[in-house]
Scaffold this active site. Structure first.
Site, PDB file in Angstrom:
ATOM      1  N   LYS A  96      -0.448   1.091  -5.990  1.00 13.69           N
ATOM      2  CA  LYS A  96      -0.325   1.416  -4.563  1.00 13.69           C
ATOM      3  C   LYS A  96      -1.599   2.066  -4.040  1.00 13.69           C
ATOM      4  O   LYS A  96      -2.106   3.010  -4.635  1.00 13.69           O
ATOM      5  CB  LYS A  96       0.862   2.358  -4.329  1.00 13.69           C
ATOM      6  CG  LYS A  96       2.191   1.624  -4.351  1.00 13.69           C
ATOM      7  CD  LYS A  96       3.336   2.543  -3.961  1.00 13.69           C
ATOM      8  CE  LYS A  96       4.661   1.810  -4.077  1.00 13.69           C
ATOM      9  NZ  LYS A  96       5.802   2.714  -3.950  1.00 13.69           N
ATOM     10  N   SER A 143      -5.573   1.361   6.156  1.00  8.64           N
ATOM     11  CA  SER A 143      -4.991   0.630   5.024  1.00  8.64           C
ATOM     12  C   SER A 143      -6.102   0.030   4.179  1.00  8.64           C
ATOM     13  O   SER A 143      -7.137  -0.378   4.710  1.00  8.64           O
ATOM     14  CB  SER A 143      -4.097  -0.502   5.551  1.00  8.64           C
ATOM     15  OG  SER A 143      -3.732  -1.364   4.492  1.00  8.64           O
ATOM     16  N   ALA A 144      -5.861  -0.051   2.861  1.00  8.76           N
ATOM     17  CA  ALA A 144      -6.818  -0.710   1.961  1.00  8.76           C
ATOM     18  C   ALA A 144      -6.723  -2.221   2.072  1.00  8.76           C
ATOM     19  O   ALA A 144      -7.527  -2.946   1.498  1.00  8.76           O
ATOM     20  CB  ALA A 144      -6.535  -0.283   0.529  1.00  8.76           C
ATOM     21  N   GLU A 175       1.259   8.510   4.288  1.00  8.21           N
ATOM     22  CA  GLU A 175       1.072   7.709   3.071  1.00  8.21           C
ATOM     23  C   GLU A 175       2.343   7.553   2.238  1.00  8.21           C
ATOM     24  O   GLU A 175       3.275   8.353   2.351  1.00  8.21           O
ATOM     25  CB  GLU A 175       0.032   8.392   2.171  1.00  8.21           C
ATOM     26  CG  GLU A 175      -1.386   7.881   2.342  1.00  8.21           C
ATOM     27  CD  GLU A 175      -1.584   6.451   1.818  1.00  8.21           C
ATOM     28  OE1 GLU A 175      -0.671   5.916   1.149  1.00  8.21           O
ATOM     29  OE2 GLU A 175      -2.640   5.860   2.092  1.00  8.21           O
ATOM     30  N   ASP A 176       2.333   6.535   1.361  1.00 11.71           N
ATOM     31  CA  ASP A 176       3.384   6.404   0.345  1.00 11.71           C
ATOM     32  C   ASP A 176       2.778   6.367  -1.059  1.00 11.71           C
ATOM     33  O   ASP A 176       3.511   6.233  -2.034  1.00 11.71           O
ATOM     34  CB  ASP A 176       4.202   5.115   0.562  1.00 11.71           C
ATOM     35  CG  ASP A 176       3.388   3.874   0.259  1.00 11.71           C
ATOM     36  OD1 ASP A 176       2.203   3.822   0.653  1.00 11.71           O
ATOM     37  OD2 ASP A 176       3.918   2.953  -0.388  1.00 11.71           O
ATOM     38  N   THR A 191       5.959  -3.790   2.661  1.00 10.68           N
ATOM     39  CA  THR A 191       5.161  -4.831   2.013  1.00 10.68           C
ATOM     40  C   THR A 191       4.672  -4.420   0.626  1.00 10.68           C
ATOM     41  O   THR A 191       4.201  -5.273  -0.128  1.00 10.68           O
ATOM     42  CB  THR A 191       3.943  -5.191   2.891  1.00 10.68           C
ATOM     43  OG1 THR A 191       3.493  -3.990   3.507  1.00 10.68           O
ATOM     44  CG2 THR A 191       4.311  -6.201   3.948  1.00 10.68           C
ATOM     45  N   ASP A 198      -1.223   4.849   6.789  1.00 16.79           N
ATOM     46  CA  ASP A 198      -1.268   3.764   5.823  1.00 16.79           C
ATOM     47  C   ASP A 198      -0.287   2.705   6.335  1.00 16.79           C
ATOM     48  O   ASP A 198       0.582   3.005   7.163  1.00 16.79           O
ATOM     49  CB  ASP A 198      -0.840   4.297   4.453  1.00 16.79           C
ATOM     50  CG  ASP A 198      -0.716   3.191   3.429  1.00 16.79           C
ATOM     51  OD1 ASP A 198      -1.634   2.364   3.350  1.00 16.79           O
ATOM     52  OD2 ASP A 198       0.308   3.149   2.716  1.00 16.79           O
ATOM     53  N   LEU A 199      -0.415   1.468   5.877  1.00 18.59           N
ATOM     54  CA  LEU A 199       0.451   0.394   6.391  1.00 18.59           C
ATOM     55  C   LEU A 199       1.528  -0.025   5.386  1.00 18.59           C
ATOM     56  O   LEU A 199       2.735   0.126   5.649  1.00 18.59           O
ATOM     57  CB  LEU A 199      -0.425  -0.804   6.769  1.00 18.59           C
ATOM     58  CG  LEU A 199       0.304  -2.011   7.344  1.00 18.59           C
ATOM     59  CD1 LEU A 199       0.884  -1.709   8.716  1.00 18.59           C
ATOM     60  CD2 LEU A 199      -0.643  -3.208   7.452  1.00 18.59           C
ATOM     61  N   ASP A 200       1.072  -0.523   4.208  1.00 16.80           N
ATOM     62  CA  ASP A 200       2.008  -1.047   3.206  1.00 16.80           C
ATOM     63  C   ASP A 200       2.874   0.074   2.642  1.00 16.80           C
ATOM     64  O   ASP A 200       2.357   1.029   2.064  1.00 16.80           O
ATOM     65  CB  ASP A 200       1.226  -1.692   2.046  1.00 16.80           C
ATOM     66  CG  ASP A 200       0.430  -2.918   2.487  1.00 16.80           C
ATOM     67  OD1 ASP A 200       0.953  -3.699   3.284  1.00 16.80           O
ATOM     68  OD2 ASP A 200      -0.714  -3.078   2.014  1.00 16.80           O
ATOM     69  N   LYS A 254      -9.469   4.377  -1.480  1.00 12.11           N
ATOM     70  CA  LYS A 254      -8.620   5.512  -1.838  1.00 12.11           C
ATOM     71  C   LYS A 254      -8.658   5.655  -3.365  1.00 12.11           C
ATOM     72  O   LYS A 254      -8.698   4.647  -4.041  1.00 12.11           O
ATOM     73  CB  LYS A 254      -7.175   5.240  -1.385  1.00 12.11           C
ATOM     74  CG  LYS A 254      -7.049   5.035   0.132  1.00 12.11           C
ATOM     75  CD  LYS A 254      -5.655   4.551   0.524  1.00 12.11           C
ATOM     76  CE  LYS A 254      -5.638   4.149   1.997  1.00 12.11           C
ATOM     77  NZ  LYS A 254      -4.324   3.661   2.477  1.00 12.11           N
TER      78      LYS A 254
HETATM   79  C1  BG6 Z   1      -2.833  -1.459  -0.054  1.00 16.65           C
HETATM   80  C2  BG6 Z   1      -1.726  -1.651  -1.078  1.00 16.65           C
HETATM   81  O1  BG6 Z   1      -2.277  -1.111   1.175  1.00 16.65           O
HETATM   82  O2  BG6 Z   1      -3.607  -2.649   0.085  1.00 16.65           O
HETATM   83  C3  BG6 Z   1      -2.309  -2.139  -2.387  1.00 16.65           C
HETATM   84  O3  BG6 Z   1      -1.051  -0.431  -1.263  1.00 16.65           O
HETATM   85  C4  BG6 Z   1      -3.154  -3.385  -2.163  1.00 16.65           C
HETATM   86  O4  BG6 Z   1      -1.251  -2.393  -3.297  1.00 16.65           O
HETATM   87  C5  BG6 Z   1      -4.227  -3.087  -1.120  1.00 16.65           C
HETATM   88  O5  BG6 Z   1      -3.762  -3.807  -3.361  1.00 16.65           O
HETATM   89  C6  BG6 Z   1      -5.112  -4.293  -0.807  1.00 16.65           C
HETATM   90  O6  BG6 Z   1      -4.392  -5.271  -0.128  1.00 16.65           O
HETATM   91  P1  BG6 Z   1      -4.891  -6.746   0.177  1.00 16.65           P
HETATM   92  O7  BG6 Z   1      -3.875  -7.260   1.161  1.00 16.65           O
HETATM   93  O8  BG6 Z   1      -6.254  -6.632   0.773  1.00 16.65           O
HETATM   94  O9  BG6 Z   1      -4.876  -7.491  -1.115  1.00 16.65           O
HETATM   95 MG    MG Z   2       0.929   2.239   1.018  1.00 17.54          MG
END
Ligand code: BG6
Ligand code: MG
Length: 222
Positions: free
Chosen positions: A44, A115-116, A170-171, A15, A7-9, A146
């Site tokens: 998240k 990442s989402a 993941e977090d 972030t 996962d990234l964020d 997810k």
């Molecule tokens: C995930 C975050 O990595 O990305 C979520 O944990 C976020 O909080 C999701 O909503 C979507 O991100 P983005 O940048 O496409 O709005």
């Molecule tokens: Mg995350």
């Protein structure tokens, strides 16, 4: 362990806090709604639209906005968010991550991002990590977000590794569920109790080491 799918964020860089700051600003300005700090964990790992829906539901506002208005609100949140991530540099890579990536690579482990976030490629570029990962799964191309396993399965597929030979990182609670649904070993950073579905939970990314990943993987597959 043949691949690590990250996962990234909140895992590679901090972030997650910018997402919540952007949502909090939007909620206050647009709905005069104060999001409690405890609400962050619900957001998240889930997509931009799902996050907005969760906020509208929390404020009992779900039926008050048209599809088009919802889209505009999501875009506005993203503008706030992009303003924050524009300032990222490689100094913003979380402690322990650069060494972990180097050591995984040195041991022949493929690296993927699951990442989402649609902003993931931009963030990786800012952090100077775009060429460190072998693949970045595209959240726009997977069916379900997810906690469904799809994005982690796409990450594994992109590096040509069977899911059960991967460690997922993941977090988020939704993210750990996604890793387990993908039949991967789950390593998580954050609250031990919240993330108890993971095979290993550490308090900070400083605790992430190649040895830890390898031990958790071997213990799971023994
Ligand atoms: C995930 C975050 O990595 O990305 C979520 O944990 C976020 O909080 C999701 O909503 C979507 O991100 P983005 O940048 O496409 O709005
Ligand atoms: Mg995350």
């Amino acid at each position: 362990m043949q691949a690590a799918v990250f996962d990234l964020d909140g895992v590679v860089t901090d972030t997650a806090k910018f997402h919540f700051q952007a949502w909090s600003k939007l909620a206050k300005e647009e709905f005069n709604l104060d999001l409690p700090a405890s609400f962050e964990t619900n957001l998240k790992g889930i997509s931009r639209t799902e996050s907005l829906e969760a906020i509208l539901k929390f404020g009992d506002l779900l039926d008050k906005y048209s599809k088009e208005e919802v889209q505009n609100l999501a875009n506005k949140k993203n503008d706030y968010y992009v303003e924050a991530i524009n300032k990222l540099t490689k100094e913003d890579i979380l402690p322990g991550i650069s060494k972990l990536l180097t050591d995984l690579k040195a041991n022949g482990v493929k690296l993927a991002v699951a990442s989402a976030s649609k902003n993931a490629p931009f963030i990786l570029e800012k952090l100077g990590l775009a060429h460190v990962f072998d693949a970045v799964a595209d959240p726009a191309k997977v069916k379900a977000g997810k906690p469904a396993p799809d994005i982690f399965l796409a990450g594994a597929k992109a590096v040509g590794v069977a899911p059960n030979q991967c460690v997922g990182v993941e977090d988020a609670v939704a993210g750990v569920s996604a890793i387990k649904a993908a039949d991967m070993v789950a390593v998580a950073v954050g609250d031990k109790n919240e993330l108890r579905q993971a095979d290993c939970v550490v308090p900070t990314t400083r605790n992430f080491t190649y040895q830890l990943f390898s031990d958790v993987f071997d213990r799971y597959h023994k």
